[in-house]
Design a protein around this motif. Sequence first.
Motif, short mmCIF file in Angstrom:
data_model
loop_
_atom_site.label_atom_id
_atom_site.label_comp_id
_atom_site.label_asym_id
_atom_site.label_seq_id
_atom_site.Cartn_x
_atom_site.Cartn_y
_atom_site.Cartn_z
N GLN A 164 19.16 -14.85 -7.52
CA GLN A 164 18.84 -16.04 -6.72
C GLN A 164 17.36 -16.16 -6.36
O GLN A 164 16.99 -17.09 -5.64
N GLY A 165 16.53 -15.22 -6.81
CA GLY A 165 15.11 -15.35 -6.50
C GLY A 165 14.31 -14.11 -6.85
O GLY A 165 14.78 -12.99 -6.68
N TRP A 166 13.09 -14.33 -7.32
CA TRP A 166 12.15 -13.26 -7.66
C TRP A 166 11.00 -13.35 -6.66
O TRP A 166 10.32 -14.38 -6.57
N ARG A 167 10.75 -12.27 -5.90
CA ARG A 167 9.84 -12.38 -4.75
C ARG A 167 8.54 -11.58 -4.88
O ARG A 167 7.84 -11.42 -3.89
N VAL A 168 8.20 -11.09 -6.03
CA VAL A 168 6.99 -10.29 -6.17
C VAL A 168 6.19 -10.77 -7.38
O VAL A 168 6.75 -10.91 -8.47
N GLU A 169 4.89 -11.04 -7.17
CA GLU A 169 4.08 -11.48 -8.31
C GLU A 169 3.75 -10.28 -9.20
O GLU A 169 3.53 -9.17 -8.71
N ILE A 170 3.74 -10.53 -10.51
CA ILE A 170 3.44 -9.50 -11.50
C ILE A 170 2.31 -10.03 -12.38
O ILE A 170 2.45 -11.10 -12.99
N TYR A 192 5.98 -12.83 -2.41
CA TYR A 192 4.90 -12.04 -1.81
C TYR A 192 3.79 -11.84 -2.84
O TYR A 192 4.05 -11.41 -3.98
N THR A 193 2.57 -12.13 -2.43
CA THR A 193 1.44 -11.78 -3.27
C THR A 193 1.24 -10.26 -3.21
O THR A 193 1.80 -9.57 -2.36
N THR A 194 0.40 -9.77 -4.08
CA THR A 194 0.09 -8.34 -4.05
C THR A 194 -0.53 -7.95 -2.71
O THR A 194 -0.20 -6.91 -2.14
N ASP A 195 -1.40 -8.81 -2.19
CA ASP A 195 -1.99 -8.53 -0.88
C ASP A 195 -0.94 -8.52 0.22
O ASP A 195 -1.02 -7.72 1.16
N ASP A 196 0.04 -9.43 0.13
CA ASP A 196 1.13 -9.42 1.11
C ASP A 196 1.84 -8.07 1.11
O ASP A 196 2.12 -7.49 2.16
N LEU A 197 2.18 -7.60 -0.08
CA LEU A 197 2.93 -6.35 -0.18
C LEU A 197 2.09 -5.16 0.28
O LEU A 197 2.60 -4.24 0.93
N ARG A 198 0.81 -5.19 -0.04
CA ARG A 198 -0.06 -4.11 0.45
C ARG A 198 -0.12 -4.12 1.98
O ARG A 198 -0.19 -3.06 2.62
N HIS A 236 4.69 5.16 10.40
CA HIS A 236 5.25 6.35 9.77
C HIS A 236 6.60 6.03 9.13
O HIS A 236 7.57 6.79 9.24
N MET A 237 6.62 4.89 8.45
CA MET A 237 7.77 4.47 7.66
C MET A 237 7.36 4.32 6.21
O MET A 237 6.22 3.97 5.90
N THR A 238 8.30 4.59 5.31
CA THR A 238 8.09 4.43 3.87
C THR A 238 8.81 3.18 3.40
O THR A 238 9.97 2.96 3.76
N VAL A 239 8.12 2.37 2.61
CA VAL A 239 8.76 1.21 1.98
C VAL A 239 9.15 1.59 0.57
O VAL A 239 8.29 1.93 -0.25
N VAL A 240 10.45 1.57 0.29
CA VAL A 240 10.96 1.85 -1.05
C VAL A 240 11.29 0.51 -1.70
O VAL A 240 12.23 -0.17 -1.27
N PRO A 241 10.52 0.09 -2.71
CA PRO A 241 10.76 -1.21 -3.33
C PRO A 241 11.92 -1.14 -4.32
O PRO A 241 12.17 -0.10 -4.94
N LEU A 286 7.34 -2.26 -13.42
CA LEU A 286 7.36 -0.99 -12.69
C LEU A 286 5.94 -0.44 -12.52
O LEU A 286 5.63 0.17 -11.48
N ASP A 287 5.08 -0.66 -13.50
CA ASP A 287 3.70 -0.21 -13.35
C ASP A 287 3.03 -0.90 -12.16
O ASP A 287 2.34 -0.26 -11.35
N HIS A 288 3.23 -2.20 -12.05
CA HIS A 288 2.62 -2.92 -10.93
C HIS A 288 3.22 -2.47 -9.60
O HIS A 288 2.49 -2.29 -8.61
N VAL A 289 4.52 -2.31 -9.58
CA VAL A 289 5.17 -1.85 -8.35
C VAL A 289 4.64 -0.47 -7.95
O VAL A 289 4.38 -0.21 -6.76
N CYS A 290 4.47 0.41 -8.91
CA CYS A 290 3.90 1.73 -8.62
C CYS A 290 2.47 1.63 -8.10
O CYS A 290 2.06 2.43 -7.25
N ASP A 291 1.71 0.65 -8.60
CA ASP A 291 0.35 0.47 -8.12
C ASP A 291 0.30 0.01 -6.66
O ASP A 291 -0.65 0.31 -5.94
N VAL A 292 1.32 -0.73 -6.24
CA VAL A 292 1.33 -1.31 -4.90
C VAL A 292 2.01 -0.40 -3.88
O VAL A 292 1.56 -0.28 -2.73
N PHE A 293 3.09 0.24 -4.30
CA PHE A 293 3.90 1.03 -3.37
C PHE A 293 3.70 2.52 -3.64
O PHE A 293 4.00 3.01 -4.74
N PRO A 294 3.23 3.29 -2.66
CA PRO A 294 3.04 4.73 -2.87
C PRO A 294 4.31 5.56 -2.79
O PRO A 294 4.27 6.76 -3.03
N SER A 295 5.44 4.95 -2.49
CA SER A 295 6.70 5.67 -2.37
C SER A 295 7.00 6.51 -3.62
O SER A 295 6.82 6.05 -4.75
#
Length: 515
Positions: A162-168, A203-209, A219-224, A275-284
């Motif tokens: 129903q929706g894609w929320r992350v720019e790639i 969400y733009t990449t800046d939003d997610l960052r 002190h929370m981890t975001v797991v995408p 997944l490469d972009h997600v790994c670049d944005v999320f350090p989890s």
Amino acid sequence: MIPQPVSITRNDGFFHLNPAVPLDADPGSEGVATWLRNALRCPLPPGRGGVTLRVDPSKPIEGYALTCAPASLEITGGSAAGVFRGAQTLRQLLPPAALRRAGAVDWNVPAVTITDQPRFAWRGVMLDVARHFMPVADVLRFLDLAAFHKLNVLHLHLTDDQGWRVEIPGWPRLTSVGAWRPSSMLGARVHARDDGRPHGGFYTTDDLREIVAYAASLHMTVVPEVDMPGHMQAAVAAYPELGNGFRGGVRTTWGISSHVLNLGDEAMAFCRAVLDHVCDVFPSELIGIGGDECPPDEWEGLGLSGAQPWFTAQMAEHLASRGRRLYGWDEILTGGAPPGAVVAAWRGPRPTTVAARLGHDVVSCPDIAVYLDYRQSDDPGEPTPVGTLLTLEDVYRFQPVPPGLTPEEAAHVLGGQANVWTEHMENARRVDYMTYPRLCALAEAVWDPPGRSYESFMTRLPEHLSRLDALGVNYRPLTGPRPWDARPDAPGNPQTLPGRLAQLAEMTANLPKTD
């Protein structure tokens, strides 16, 4: 306090907290000091003789001791995260007015000695922003409330049919097309009602960052999670060449789409790029690929069999090349989950047992215990009642470790999380109503030892609700829904527990046998 500290002793007197009180922070706890000044709206100038923040690596990493006496207040944690958990406890020792953004800073902190630490390392909540998009400010508020209850993981469900929320990068139609749908369902899909209102956002990449950085300050981890290879109709609508002949739009109805990714070279390259972009944005360390509810119909029509375990292994290998581990729903156990994969066990309690016995780390999140979209009572005023009945007490009595596991197997249970699916929660106010105070109960269930008391929880909850009032949370009253909570335009589809258990038994029949 919620969650209740492991040990608390009330002493005589109070510590007077006001803007002139000095704050002394150990190296490593400076970030907590900055956060605490902002949270308390209090300058707390640097200096000794007032509030002290200390790091003591001999303590458990998220454990802490809080000692408050008339002349001093000290929080010592096993790490900065432990100091932060203690600082959240300090906020709960203050009157509810201290949680508001206005008023004089002049409070008495009761003299206490508290020793505390969590039972589980994973104390999480999943937020679905794919079914209904939640603006950044609302996500940050959601994080604030979770951290207030000492949760430490936000599992962020970013994509679905129903929706894609992350720019790639390089795939602009994912957000220009895949992030928008022309309408949504009103209520459960059995009623086939449609609201006729466009919905979307991304969400733009800046939003997610920003979300990641804000979570880190708590002190929370975001797991995408980017769901693949099923739940991908929004992506296929944007780029039909990724599918198996489907030519259509983003899904407007709830439920599961049969339109999944093809497994050709271009689709596989797409998944790796995502997944490469997600790994670049999320350090989890963990990166979610979903892997759930993937109908094989289109693949079988092409003569493919056993495709999903192969796909999951390919994604696990790619994530490993980035130093990450795959996180997927318990369907990835069918056909053999890749080594090192972490399982989110949702289809009742059995998948937690199966995953642990197979040696996989597992997060326990059975739908019949912690799905906060499920109805809270049989009151006809409950908005869009779906799923089985899941009361406040039901959530409190959740045990992440199923009975029958050996100590070695139980060690694979990282903890538990509640899941907030938003088909029927179109805004933050609705999310509040469905989430609180049940998430308060979940927070205690994953923090405290097994001997916790629901009766004790209920004696503490009314005072805690006054804190939620101060924080502006639209929680469900203990007396039941208010007239304006009802959704007569969006009827639900309640389910009985025996009926759901029968469904779960059928759904998990193909899991590996471990008995």
